[in-house]
Design a protein around this motif. Structure first.
Motif, PDB file in Angstrom:
ATOM      1  N   PHE A 278       0.933  -1.175  -0.073  1.00  7.81           N
ATOM      2  CA  PHE A 278      -0.033  -0.012  -0.104  1.00  7.81           C
ATOM      3  C   PHE A 278       0.787   1.334   0.045  1.00  7.81           C
ATOM      4  O   PHE A 278       0.474   2.226  -0.529  1.00  7.81           O
ATOM      5  N   LEU A 279       1.971   1.281   0.600  1.00  5.04           N
ATOM      6  CA  LEU A 279       2.637   2.665   0.889  1.00  5.04           C
ATOM      7  C   LEU A 279       3.779   2.773  -0.236  1.00  5.04           C
ATOM      8  O   LEU A 279       4.173   3.956  -0.501  1.00  5.04           O
ATOM      9  N   ASP A 280       4.293   1.842  -1.130  1.00  8.51           N
ATOM     10  CA  ASP A 280       5.389   1.895  -1.982  1.00  8.51           C
ATOM     11  C   ASP A 280       4.850   2.871  -3.072  1.00  8.51           C
ATOM     12  O   ASP A 280       5.663   3.859  -3.478  1.00  8.51           O
ATOM     13  N   GLY A 281       3.764   2.671  -3.611  1.00  6.03           N
ATOM     14  CA  GLY A 281       3.184   3.431  -4.565  1.00  6.03           C
ATOM     15  C   GLY A 281       3.068   4.923  -4.277  1.00  6.03           C
ATOM     16  O   GLY A 281       3.775   5.681  -4.930  1.00  6.03           O
TER      17      GLY A 281
ATOM     18  N   VAL B  55      -4.612  20.224   6.394  1.00  5.32           N
ATOM     19  CA  VAL B  55      -3.307  20.506   5.420  1.00  5.32           C
ATOM     20  C   VAL B  55      -2.801  18.782   5.572  1.00  5.32           C
ATOM     21  O   VAL B  55      -2.738  18.518   6.740  1.00  5.32           O
ATOM     22  N   LEU B  56      -2.229  18.667   4.497  1.00  4.64           N
ATOM     23  CA  LEU B  56      -1.257  17.238   4.880  1.00  4.64           C
ATOM     24  C   LEU B  56       0.053  17.660   4.614  1.00  4.64           C
ATOM     25  O   LEU B  56       0.726  16.634   5.031  1.00  4.64           O
ATOM     26  N   ALA B  57       0.329  18.719   4.080  1.00  5.30           N
ATOM     27  CA  ALA B  57       1.880  19.187   4.299  1.00  5.30           C
ATOM     28  C   ALA B  57       1.904  20.355   5.018  1.00  5.30           C
ATOM     29  O   ALA B  57       1.452  21.417   4.631  1.00  5.30           O
ATOM     30  N   SER B 228      -2.862   8.361  13.477  1.00  4.50           N
ATOM     31  CA  SER B 228      -4.199   8.736  13.058  1.00  4.50           C
ATOM     32  C   SER B 228      -4.748   7.948  11.612  1.00  4.50           C
ATOM     33  O   SER B 228      -5.786   7.599  11.624  1.00  4.50           O
ATOM     34  N   ALA B 229      -3.941   8.295  10.595  1.00  9.84           N
ATOM     35  CA  ALA B 229      -3.956   7.750   9.445  1.00  9.84           C
ATOM     36  C   ALA B 229      -4.384   6.148   9.668  1.00  9.84           C
ATOM     37  O   ALA B 229      -5.156   5.460   8.953  1.00  9.84           O
ATOM     38  N   ILE B 230      -3.435   5.415  10.260  1.00  6.97           N
ATOM     39  CA  ILE B 230      -3.371   4.124  10.434  1.00  6.97           C
ATOM     40  C   ILE B 230      -4.699   3.548  11.241  1.00  6.97           C
ATOM     41  O   ILE B 230      -5.472   2.512  11.028  1.00  6.97           O
ATOM     42  N   SER B 231      -4.915   4.386  12.316  1.00 14.17           N
ATOM     43  CA  SER B 231      -5.924   4.231  13.180  1.00 14.17           C
ATOM     44  C   SER B 231      -7.354   4.076  12.526  1.00 14.17           C
ATOM     45  O   SER B 231      -8.104   3.104  12.436  1.00 14.17           O
ATOM     46  N   ASP B 232      -7.624   5.112  11.569  1.00 11.42           N
ATOM     47  CA  ASP B 232      -8.668   5.251  10.744  1.00 11.42           C
ATOM     48  C   ASP B 232      -8.961   4.007   9.628  1.00 11.42           C
ATOM     49  O   ASP B 232      -9.986   3.456   9.609  1.00 11.42           O
ATOM     50  N   ILE B 233      -7.772   3.624   9.274  1.00  9.97           N
ATOM     51  CA  ILE B 233      -7.989   2.394   8.113  1.00  9.97           C
ATOM     52  C   ILE B 233      -8.232   1.393   9.102  1.00  9.97           C
ATOM     53  O   ILE B 233      -9.037   0.357   8.771  1.00  9.97           O
ATOM     54  N   ILE B 252      -3.670   7.094   3.302  1.00  9.38           N
ATOM     55  CA  ILE B 252      -2.223   6.748   2.762  1.00  9.38           C
ATOM     56  C   ILE B 252      -1.335   7.966   2.669  1.00  9.38           C
ATOM     57  O   ILE B 252      -0.020   8.168   3.021  1.00  9.38           O
ATOM     58  N   LEU B 253      -2.084   8.988   1.877  1.00 12.53           N
ATOM     59  CA  LEU B 253      -1.298  10.140   1.598  1.00 12.53           C
ATOM     60  C   LEU B 253      -1.115  11.028   2.942  1.00 12.53           C
ATOM     61  O   LEU B 253      -0.081  11.514   3.116  1.00 12.53           O
ATOM     62  N   ARG B 254      -1.857  11.160   3.832  1.00 16.40           N
ATOM     63  CA  ARG B 254      -1.591  11.557   5.100  1.00 16.40           C
ATOM     64  C   ARG B 254      -0.547  11.174   5.808  1.00 16.40           C
ATOM     65  O   ARG B 254       0.389  11.597   6.260  1.00 16.40           O
ATOM     66  N   LEU B 255      -0.452   9.717   5.721  1.00  9.96           N
ATOM     67  CA  LEU B 255       0.699   8.860   6.379  1.00  9.96           C
ATOM     68  C   LEU B 255       2.013   9.176   5.792  1.00  9.96           C
ATOM     69  O   LEU B 255       2.844   9.593   6.370  1.00  9.96           O
ATOM     70  N   VAL B 256       2.076   9.321   4.231  1.00  9.66           N
ATOM     71  CA  VAL B 256       3.173   9.281   3.623  1.00  9.66           C
ATOM     72  C   VAL B 256       3.696  10.864   3.965  1.00  9.66           C
ATOM     73  O   VAL B 256       4.969  11.159   4.186  1.00  9.66           O
ATOM     74  N   LEU B 257       2.739  11.757   3.873  1.00  4.21           N
ATOM     75  CA  LEU B 257       3.158  13.275   3.879  1.00  4.21           C
ATOM     76  C   LEU B 257       3.489  13.499   5.378  1.00  4.21           C
ATOM     77  O   LEU B 257       4.561  14.434   5.363  1.00  4.21           O
TER      78      LEU B 257
END
Lengths: 364, 364
Positions: A278-281, B55-57, B228-233, B252-257
């Motif tokens: 899920f994360l790589d992309g 904001v995500l960034a 929080s992103a992981i908990s939501d999932i 996933i974008l929240r997590l990555v950013l």
């Protein structure tokens, strides 16, 4: 009495298409026993490849679906083609019923076309797989460069149903067609042996199994590995916004049911692989965006003829719809081939990342 | 001149509702500066709580959104309520503008209602969070049983905008309202200190931060942690089929950013946590289905009055729509409270699992 061709033309929806001076119609919606992807070319009918249902629970699935012994074959992760000869020209059709400029170009290198001298009405159904293909991002571990063909069924022009497996095996062997691995003939009693095949395919990163009942009704079913479920998630990342919600649930259920069916332990390593898929992309997408102000995925493949390379890019543009932009990146000669590179770009993901990375707000 | 009430009634869409003999209207679509969830009760108007952009960034986000110093507060993971007093009765509204039978029942235990003697037109905006709540499956780590109230804003009856933060802080402190943690007043220059807060909240499994500009325009923004992103999932798993596709991409974008913003390393442990968040729910769902022939999630909470417990189950049934079935499981007295347990059941997931586990085919 009406001809088959007339019947189809009257009853189903078709669209016109062209390939290198060849005009044809393709069936755009399955109806009346005529599959989507059926192609009408002059008087010839190439029926669409019948859809194969998927079991997610192997043990009840085999019992539920099969009344007789069945053949077990490997399912290869690539794209589906039907290969036939029309007025002396070998052609390859995609699942949707387009003449594929790429596959058609490469046919002399994918199989020995002499088979059509002996069997002029043959339709070879196969999977083209490998890293240098223009359609799918993942490739099986046993094709390490370019692409290869794996025949899994034979049909006849004008016939909607594949040949019985035993008859197809005989012809495939005689004509030395490149084909999927066969694991033999089993019954629902052989569940342990079948599970062992599935576990081995999973541990080697292969996609799965197709079952074909050895009977007149030619019933089929498919079953995929946990590795395939994770690989699907991995390769979908750049198009995450374009897939329906059930896409992920479907893959996760395949994964969970595979583990339980095969008696495999869910461990930290599996969780890690799924999380990474899920994360790589998205991680790579953000990095690429910060570097290049855009996210795209580059596809590369080689063809024999320059014109076919250009026709391929045009074809992909045509079938991609407005959610995806396709642009030619490079076209160069390498030895006997033309190597084409093109980018697939997802405007909605690019728009979203641009907004977010410039500090924009999201209301959700 | 028309009254505010008449203006709203003329211009926006409302629906009628009742709570324990109280008749009211709620605004069902935001329009004309009137938020969805606004409630019209006699001559009183309780405006909907304004949506806060995310904001995500963080770094570009703060620069882009704020022109003046801003207050930094903790964002608590629960459900949003507005608490006010009407004709002597304290009432709690949900985000959507329903009188919440659960929160309303528990108000005397959540805060000191004497505040409304001093401030009769006060609207307390807060998050109710904890494991024994009837709406959300996750709870912050600092509420280990039952529920608690965390005030984050104050409004006035008839006023659509929250009080300026400094004014609200003063009143919250004076009335000793239970409130969210405050981290102080910062500027965009203080990015390192703000990042340190975010990293600490993340490592402790907290949800995130709300920023409130210390200016007349009262601009706000929120920012959440990787945890929080992981908990939501994790908590969405049983409803996986009901969420839109952008739900997962968004998390996933929240997590990555978050990781990139905070300079955190993406490591195997993070991948494992994400994978587990996706797998835990479906894994448990399959186990439950094989045991009980159904998948459901049990919610439990305690109320002071039996009638309110029944009204709660009825309310949840009413707002859940046809994609979810809610059934009362247990209602018993425990000490001074009535404990109600009810199940949420997702018919589409149950239908799919039943089909698959009985060996049915899936065509996709």
């Amino acid at each position: 009495m009406k001809s088959d061709l007339q019947e189809i033309t009257d009853q189903v929806r078709t669209a016109e298409a062209d390939h290198a001076g060849l005009h044809y119609r393709r069936v755009t919606d399955s109806a009346r026993g005529c599959e989507r992807g059926t192609v009408l070319l002059g008087e010839a009918i190439v029926h669409g490849y019948p859809r194969i249902g998927r079991v997610l629970a192997l043990r009840p699935g085999l019992g539920e679906q099969f009344r007789s012994p069945f053949w077990v074959e490997e399912k290869v992760n690539g794209y589906n083609v039907r290969i036939f000869r029309y007025e002396g020209r070998p052609l390859a059709l995609t699942r949707g019923g387009f003449v594929c400029p790429f596959t058609t170009d490469r046919l002399p290198e994918l199989l020995d076309l002499a088979v059509f001298d002996e069997e002029p009405d043959l339709v070879i159904c196969g999977e083209v797989a490998g890293p240098d293909n223009p359609y799918v991002e993942s490739a099986p571990p046993f094709v390490v460069h370019d692409v290869a063909l794996f025949t899994f069924d034979l049909m006849r022009l004008g016939q909607p149903t594949p040949l019985p497996a035993a008859e197809a095996y005989e012809l495939i062997d005689r004509a030395r067609l490149p084909a999927v691995t066969r694991f033999g003939r089993y019954t629902t009693e052989d569940i342990a042996a079948i599970q062992a095949i599935a576990r081995r395919l999973d541990s080697e990163g292969h996609e799965g199994i197709v079952f074909k009942e050895d009977s007149a009704r030619a019933r089929r079913a498919k079953y995929v590995t946990a590795a395939s479920a994770i690989s699907d998630i991995q390769s979908t990342a750049p198009g995450l916004m374009e897939v329906p919600p059930e896409y992920f649930l479907g893959r996760i259920l395949r994964l969970v049911l595979f583990l339980r069916e095969e008696g495999l332990t869910r461990d930290a390593e599996l969780d890690r692989r799924l999380g990474a898929a899920f994360l790589d992309g998205p991680y790579a997408a953000v990095e690429q965006f910060q570097r290049e102000q855009r996210v795209s995925h580059t596809y590369r493949c080689r063809l024999r003829e320059r014109d076919n390379a250009l026709a391929l890019v045009q074809h992909i543009n045509q079938v991609s719809g407005h959610a995806i932009q396709v642009t030619l990146r490079d076209l160069r000669q390498e030895g006997a081939h033309w190597v084409v590179e093109f980018d697939r770009l997802y405007p909605s993901l690019n728009g979203l990342l641009g907004h977010l990375l410039h500090g924009g707000l999201l209301y959700d």
